[in-house]
Design a protein around this motif. Structure first.
Motif, PDB file in Angstrom:
ATOM      1  N   THR A 102       0.872  -1.178   0.000  1.00 42.94           N
ATOM      2  CA  THR A 102       0.000   0.000   0.000  1.00 42.94           C
ATOM      3  C   THR A 102       0.904   1.221   0.000  1.00 42.94           C
ATOM      4  OG1 THR A 102      -1.800  -1.079   1.194  1.00 42.94           O
ATOM      5  CG2 THR A 102      -1.699   1.329   1.301  1.00 42.94           C
ATOM      6  N   ILE A 116      -6.378   4.276   5.154  1.00 42.74           N
ATOM      7  CA  ILE A 116      -5.238   3.463   4.730  1.00 42.74           C
ATOM      8  C   ILE A 116      -5.560   1.984   4.932  1.00 42.74           C
ATOM      9  CG2 ILE A 116      -2.801   2.958   5.129  1.00 42.74           C
ATOM     10  CD1 ILE A 116      -2.493   5.818   6.170  1.00 42.74           C
ATOM     11  N   VAL A 148       2.965  -0.885   4.296  1.00 43.60           N
ATOM     12  CA  VAL A 148       2.729   0.481   3.824  1.00 43.60           C
ATOM     13  C   VAL A 148       4.064   1.146   3.484  1.00 43.60           C
ATOM     14  CG1 VAL A 148       1.897   2.784   4.483  1.00 43.60           C
ATOM     15  CG2 VAL A 148       0.596   0.751   5.138  1.00 43.60           C
TER      16      VAL A 148
END
Length: 451
Positions: free
Chosen positions: A367, A401, A407
Motif C-alpha cells: 500500500t 489506509i 505500507v
C-alpha cells in the motif's frame, strides 16, 4: 535614507528597517529582535516605530517587545482590534521618520484589516511600498485565512473581490519605479505562485504579475480562489498571538525544562524528534514523530502539532536545543514545549528497512501512500495505485489506509515521507511501515520515461 531587508529563508519571510536621520522604523519584524537591534547599533540609531501590515498568520512578530523594551510606537490599521498600546493608522495617514514619510494605504484582500505602507523619500517622492501579504513578486496573498481567525472574520470570496480592487485601484495607480517590498517570497504558504525574487517594482509587477493582467473581476476571483495550498494548524493561532502581542522572546524561552527520564514521559503528548533521519531510524522513542531540523522545520511543526497541544522536543545536544527552541518560538510554539529531551545513547524502537528492489519488481505487494500536496500529484503520479493523503492531513485520515499490506510512504525528496512514515509507524502498530526516502528519485525517473 536606507532600506534594509531582513529575510528568513525558513519561513520565506521578509521584514524591513527604514533608516533616516538616526531614526529607524521597522516593518513586520520577526520574533527575534536581535538582528534589528544590531542594525540600529551599527548605525547609532534608535528604533522609534514598528509598522504592522496586519496580524500575521505564519509567524509571530516582535512588535510588542519593541514597544515594551525600547519605547517604539506600534502603527497598525484600526480594524485589527488590538489589545496593546498602539497608534491606529488608517488610509492616507502619514508618519514622519527622520526626513522621510510613511504613508498608509488600506489594502484589504489577504485580510480585511490590511495596510500597506508607501515610503516617501526626502523630496516627498514615492520610493517604495511595503505590501505585506497583499502584493507579492508574481502573485498576491491568499484570501482564505480569515474565515475563522482574527477580530474580523471575512469569507474568502469577499476578500478575493477586495483583492481585485486593491490591485487595480491602489497598486496599479502607483508609479512604475516604486520598489515593491513584500512580506513573503517563494516557499511561503501565504500565496501559491510567488517568484524567487524577494523584491520587485510596480512596473515589473504590472508587466509580469497575473493579478494585474486579469481585468475581469469574476475571473480574477475564480483564479485567486483556485488551488490555494493547505492551511497549517498554527495559522489561526498566530493571528491571535499577533493581535494581542507576544511576550518578549528571551523571557518566553527561559526556563523550558529538561526531561532526563524518557520512561516517565506524560502519556498522550506528542514527541517531536528533530534528529537526522538515519539516527531516528536506528533508534527512537515509541510514537515519536521525526520532524527533522531542516529548511521547513517551523512549518511542519506547526502543521503536524496542534497549537493547543503540548509536546516534547527531542534533540541531539545543547546546540540543537538552542536553535530549535528559537525556531519554535518563531511561530509561537515555545510555550507548547513540555520539556526538552536530549537523546540518550540508545532507543529500543527501530524503523523498518525497505527492500527497494522488491518494491520496484512488485509494487502491487504494498500500500503506497503519497504525502505530497494534491496539486503536486495531478499529472505527476510516481506510482499509479498510490493513495494521495497530503502530509498535513495524514494524522486525521489514518482510517483511509488499508492495512492488508505493508505500507510505503513517499513524497518527492524524502523529508516529508520520513515525517509521514514516523507518524504511521507510531499508530499502525500491527502493520509494517516503510519510508521510501530519497530512493523516490529512482522511481520518478522510471515514471517519467513511461510518459
Amino acid at each position: 535614507m536606507e532600506v534594509k531587508q531582513f529575510y528568513d529563508e525558513a519561513l520565506a519571510q521578509g521584514s524591513y528597517a527604514i533608516l533616516s536621520e538616526g531614526e529607524i522604523a521597522l516593518i513586520d519584524p520577526g520574533r527575534d529582535p536581535q538582528a534589528y537591534l544590531d542594525y540600529a547599533r551599527e548605525h547609532s540609531a534608535q528604533i522609534v516605530a514598528v509598522f504592522e501590515t496586519h496580524p500575521h498568520a505564519d509567524f509571530v512578530s516582535s512588535h510588542l517587545e519593541f514597544y515594551e523594551k525600547h519605547g517604539a510606537v506600534i502603527y497598525i490599521n484600526s480594524k485589527v482590534g488590538v489589545s496593546y498600546p498602539h497608534h491606529a493608522m488608517d488610509d492616507r495617514e502619514e508618519v514622519n521618520i527622520g526626513k522621510v514619510k510613511i504613508h498608509a494605504l488600506y489594502t484589504p484582500g489577504h485580510s480585511p484589516d490590511h495596510n500597506s505602507y508607501l515610503l516617501l523619500d526626502e523630496q516627498a517622492h514615492p520610493y517604495s511600498v511595503f505590501t505585506g501579504d497583499t502584493l507579492f513578486v508574481g502573485d498576491v496573498g491568499r484570501p482564505d485565512l480569515r474565515e475563522g481567525a482574527g477580530m474580523i472574520h471575512a469569507k474568502r470570496e469577499e476578500l478575493a473581490h477586495q483583492m481585485y480592487h486593491t490591485i487595480h485601484q491602489v497598486f496599479k495607480k502607483l508609479n512604475d519605479e516604486v520598489i515593491v517590498y513584500p512580506a513573503h517570497g517563494a516557499g511561503s504558504l501565504c500565496g501559491k505562485n510567488m517568484r524567487a525574487e524577494t523584491f520587485s517594482t510596480i512596473g515589473e509587477e504590472k508587466r509580469h504579475n497575473w493579478a494585474f493582467q486579469v481585468t475581469d473581476e469574476n475571473k480574477f476571483v475564480e483564479f485567486l480562489l483556485d488551488d490555494q495550498p493547505y492551511i497549517p494548524q498554527y495559522f489561526p493561532y498566530d493571528v491571535e498571538i499577533n493581535r494581542t502581542g507576544a511576550a518578549p522572546l528571551e523571557e518566553s524561552i527561559k526556563g523550558i525544562p529538561q526531561h532526563h527520564e524518557a520512561a516517565s514521559l506524560e502519556a498522550g503528548l506528542p514527541i517531536v524528534d528533530a534528529r537526522a533521519e538515519m539516527l531516528f531510524k536506528k533508534g527512537h522513542l515509541k510514537g515519536a514523530i521525526n520532524i527533522q531540523e531542516g529548511e521547513k522545520f517551523e512549518t511542519w511543526l506547526g502543521s503536524i502539532i496542534s497549537p493547543d497541544k503540548q509536546f516534547y522536543l527531542l534533540v541531539n545536544d545543547e546546540a540543537q536545543q538552542e536553535r530549535l527552541i528559537r525556531r519554535a518560538a518563531k511561530i509561537g510554539y515555545e510555550t507548547q514545549i513540555k520539556a526538552i529531551i536530549t537523546a540518550p545513547h540508545y532507543f529500543q524502537e527501530r524503523s523498518q528497512i525497505l527492500d527497494v528492489e522488491n518494491l520496484r519488481l512488485h509494487p502491487e505487494m504494498y500500500t503506497i501512500i503519497d504525502v505530497r500536496a494534491t496539486s503536486e500529484v495531478v499529472g505527476k503520479r510516481i506510482f499509479s495505485h498510490a493513495i494521495n493523503i497530503p502530509l498535513a492531513e495524514l494524522r486525521q485520515r489514518i482510517s483511509e489506509i488499508p492495512l492488508d499490506k505493508p505500507v510505503v510512504v513517499h513524497c518527492v525528496g524524502g523529508y516529508r515521507s520520513e515525517i509521514g512514515a514516523s507518524i504511521l509507524e507510531g499508530i499502525l502498530l500491527e502493520t509494517k511501515v516503510y519510508d521510501l526516502g530519497e530512493e523516490v528519485n529512482r522511481f520518478q525517473a522510471a515514471s517519467a520515461s513511461h510518459t
